[in-house]
Scaffold this active site. Structure first.
Site, PDB file in Angstrom:
ATOM      1  N   GLY A  31       0.962  -1.208   0.098  1.00 47.02           N
ATOM      2  CA  GLY A  31      -0.010   0.063  -0.199  1.00 47.02           C
ATOM      3  C   GLY A  31       0.720   1.273   0.093  1.00 47.02           C
ATOM      4  CG  HIS A  37       3.291   0.801  -5.564  1.00 46.64           C
ATOM      5  ND1 HIS A  37       3.683   1.647  -4.501  1.00 46.64           N
ATOM      6  CD2 HIS A  37       3.920  -0.290  -4.796  1.00 46.64           C
ATOM      7  CE1 HIS A  37       4.099   1.708  -3.339  1.00 46.64           C
ATOM      8  NE2 HIS A  37       4.428   0.144  -3.599  1.00 46.64           N
ATOM      9  CD  GLN A 148      16.376  -4.164 -11.237  1.00 45.66           C
ATOM     10  OE1 GLN A 148      15.868  -5.110 -11.574  1.00 45.66           O
ATOM     11  NE2 GLN A 148      17.735  -3.984 -10.832  1.00 45.66           N
TER      12      GLN A 148
END
Ligand code: PAF
Length: 281
Positions: A31, A37, A148
């Site tokens: 979250g 994200h 990454q």
């Protein structure tokens, strides 16, 4: 977007989404979502027929003195972001759903889990591999998307998938940076104004190593030395590690002759930040 709080609900929603040979992509998160994200979600949308996101601040990957209790939680805001991206399923279980109590089973990738962040954060990767295995078993995605930025986490998860024959493709997505170069992280929210400025030393140290590499330097200790000089000019930031390693085994490399990971971790105040680059001769 279907929001599932229980394992049976999430399992059923993902099975429905995968019906008729559809490819389900999973983006596991804790979250406090940011553009990093969302880039994973967009990659999953591009490569899969349906996307599930999990939001779970996983207690087993935090050490006893780490930031579990203050880790940013902004569920409603996260839901709005995911709705906008067209995510089909959100799995957001309470802690008791995942860890009802009395668990004695863990997933541990030996060796790799004690390198880089695993060395500084004992038990961290055991918590990560255990929760990621649980998510893979519950949601059964065909592909899972990871940033990454967490390069050591990626290596550990790839090895777990290989060793335990999970039928999941692991997709690594590039680091997303703020306009001034700071790698996006939910933990950046902890930084005050001065710390936010100092945090740029991580990227500066990587860039310096990269410049030395581009001018022909291939000896890892020399690049590390050059990067540590950059840190020495920012004494309020405490370097945790600056390492040059094989991206799969996380073993130190002496001379850079193939794709190599240059990874850094440092404490800016009490906030631990990480960043990395990949060098390709
Ligand atoms: O990278 C993260 O946010 C977490 O380590 C993960 C993969 C969601 C597991 O809790």
């Amino acid at each position: 977007m279907k929001i599932c709080a229980t394992i049976p609900e999430a399992r059923a929603a993902c099975r429905d989404a995968r019906a008729n040979r559809k490819r389900l992509g999973l983006v596991p998160t804790m979250g406090a979502l940011h553009e990093g994200h969302l880039s994973l979600v967009r990659a999953a949308k591009a490569q899969c027929d349906a996307v599930a996101v999990s939001i779970f601040v996983n207690p087993t990957q935090f050490g006893p003195t780490e930031d579990l209790s203050k880790y940013p939680r902004q569920f409603d805001h996260d839901c709005r972001l995911l709705e906008k991206e067209g995510v089909e399923i959100l799995f957001a279980p309470p802690v008791e759903e995942i860890y009802p109590g009395g668990e004695v089973t863990w997933v541990l990738v030996e060796g790799l889990s004690e390198k880089l962040d695993g060395r500084s954060r004992p038990g961290h990767f055991r918590g990560v591999t255990t929760i990621v295995s649980k998510l893979f078993h519950i949601l059964e995605p065909e592909a899972a998307f990871f940033g990454q930025k967490d390069a050591a986490q990626l290596a550990v998860i790839r090895r777990m998938v290989q060793d335990l024959n999970f039928p999941v493709e692991i997709v690594a997505c590039p680091i997303v940076r703020e306009p001034d170069g700071l790698a996006m992280s939910s933990r950046n929210a902890y930084l005050n104004r001065e710390e936010r400025g100092r945090a740029l030393v991580l990227q500066r140290s990587l860039q310096h190593a990269q410049q030395e590499f581009q001018t022909g330097e291939r000896i890892a200790v020399k690049l590390i030395y050059a990067a540590k000089e950059v840190f020495a000019r920012e004494p309020k930031v405490a370097l945790d590690y600056f390492e040059i390693v094989d991206p799969d085994t996380l073993d130190s490399v002496e001379r850079i002759s193939q794709k190599t990971l240059v990874a850094v971790a440092a404490y800016v105040g009490s906030t631990r930040l990480i960043d990395n680059i990949v060098l390709n001769p």
